[in-house]
Design a protein around this motif. Structure first.
Motif, short mmCIF file in Angstrom:
data_model
loop_
_atom_site.label_atom_id
_atom_site.label_comp_id
_atom_site.label_asym_id
_atom_site.label_seq_id
_atom_site.Cartn_x
_atom_site.Cartn_y
_atom_site.Cartn_z
N ARG A 71 0.84 -1.21 0.00
CA ARG A 71 0.00 0.00 0.00
C ARG A 71 0.87 1.25 0.00
O ARG A 71 0.61 2.20 -0.72
CB ARG A 71 -0.90 0.00 1.24
CG ARG A 71 -2.33 -0.27 1.00
CD ARG A 71 -3.24 0.01 2.19
NE ARG A 71 -2.62 0.33 3.45
CZ ARG A 71 -2.55 -0.51 4.50
NH1 ARG A 71 -3.03 -1.71 4.42
NH2 ARG A 71 -1.99 -0.11 5.62
N GLN A 72 1.90 1.26 0.85
CA GLN A 72 2.78 2.43 0.97
C GLN A 72 3.41 2.81 -0.36
O GLN A 72 3.57 3.98 -0.66
CB GLN A 72 3.92 2.14 1.95
CG GLN A 72 3.65 2.49 3.36
CD GLN A 72 4.90 2.33 4.21
OE1 GLN A 72 5.77 1.51 3.96
NE2 GLN A 72 4.98 3.14 5.25
N GLU A 98 0.03 5.45 7.19
CA GLU A 98 0.70 5.50 5.88
C GLU A 98 2.20 5.75 6.00
O GLU A 98 2.98 5.29 5.18
CB GLU A 98 0.07 6.58 5.01
CG GLU A 98 -1.37 6.28 4.63
CD GLU A 98 -1.53 4.97 3.86
OE1 GLU A 98 -0.69 4.71 2.98
OE2 GLU A 98 -2.48 4.24 4.14
#
Length: 188
Positions: A71-72, A98
């Protein structure tokens, strides 16, 4: 140990190849792999593919960290979905921060929520931990922070570098660097 590892890697090699392809750009992923390998005291002679495949095979918590790293770095929804199908996550471990530095380790991620504004490097979190928001404010964790089992870190607080929150500690006030905290630390 080595024979068990070889069997697990061989049995999961095809899933490991898919994970390796998805993670090809890496980011902090390989720092996490090395961190988990060192903490788990696994054989140093193993290559990256073996390490990645074994960790994914053995620890669901590592899968959650891996998916967070995907995701990052902006992996596609399809790539993350494929990863989740091949490697089911720990359902009660939620990582929604995040901005997390390298070498994140989650020990027994059962019933754990990690939702901070930012987290530095070398975070160690145990089970049933809540790191979360209080209305519109979220915690900021420095480098080398350790949060023990059952601890709660809530609101716009800062945990300084290398501090430890003891088991079942509740933190709603800043903790200075190098401090060990247990019990209640409430903002008055």
């Amino acid at each position: 140990m080595k024979n068990r590892m070889n069997i697990m890697v061989a049995a999961n090699a095809w899933r490991g190849l898919v994970a390796l392809a998805i993670a090809s750009r890496g980011g902090y992923l390989w720092d996490d792999v090395d961190c988990w390998w060192r903490i788990r005291k696994l054989p140093a002679s193993s290559g990256r593919f073996v390490r990645l495949t074994y960790l994914l095979s053995e620890w669901r918590e590592f899968r959650n960290v891996f998916e967070m790293r995907l995701r990052q770095r902006g992996a596609s929804f399809f790539a993350r979905g494929l990863f989740r199908v091949l490697w089911p996550l720990e359902a009660t471990l939620h990582i929604s921060t995040e901005d997390i530095g390298p070498r994140m380790f989650v020990e027994h991620g059962f019933a754990t929520i990690i939702s901070a504004k930012s987290i530095g490097s070398d975070l160690w979190v145990n089970q049933q931990v809540t790191i979360g928001w209080n209305y519109d404010k979220a915690p900021v964790l420095g480098n080398g922070v350790r949060v023990a089992a059952g601890a709660k870190v809530i609101g716009g607080v800062t945990l300084g570098d290398n501090c430890i929150v003891g088991a079942n500690g509740v933190v709603t006030k800043d903790v200075p660097p190098e401090e060990v905290w247990g019990g209640f630390l409430l903002r008055v």
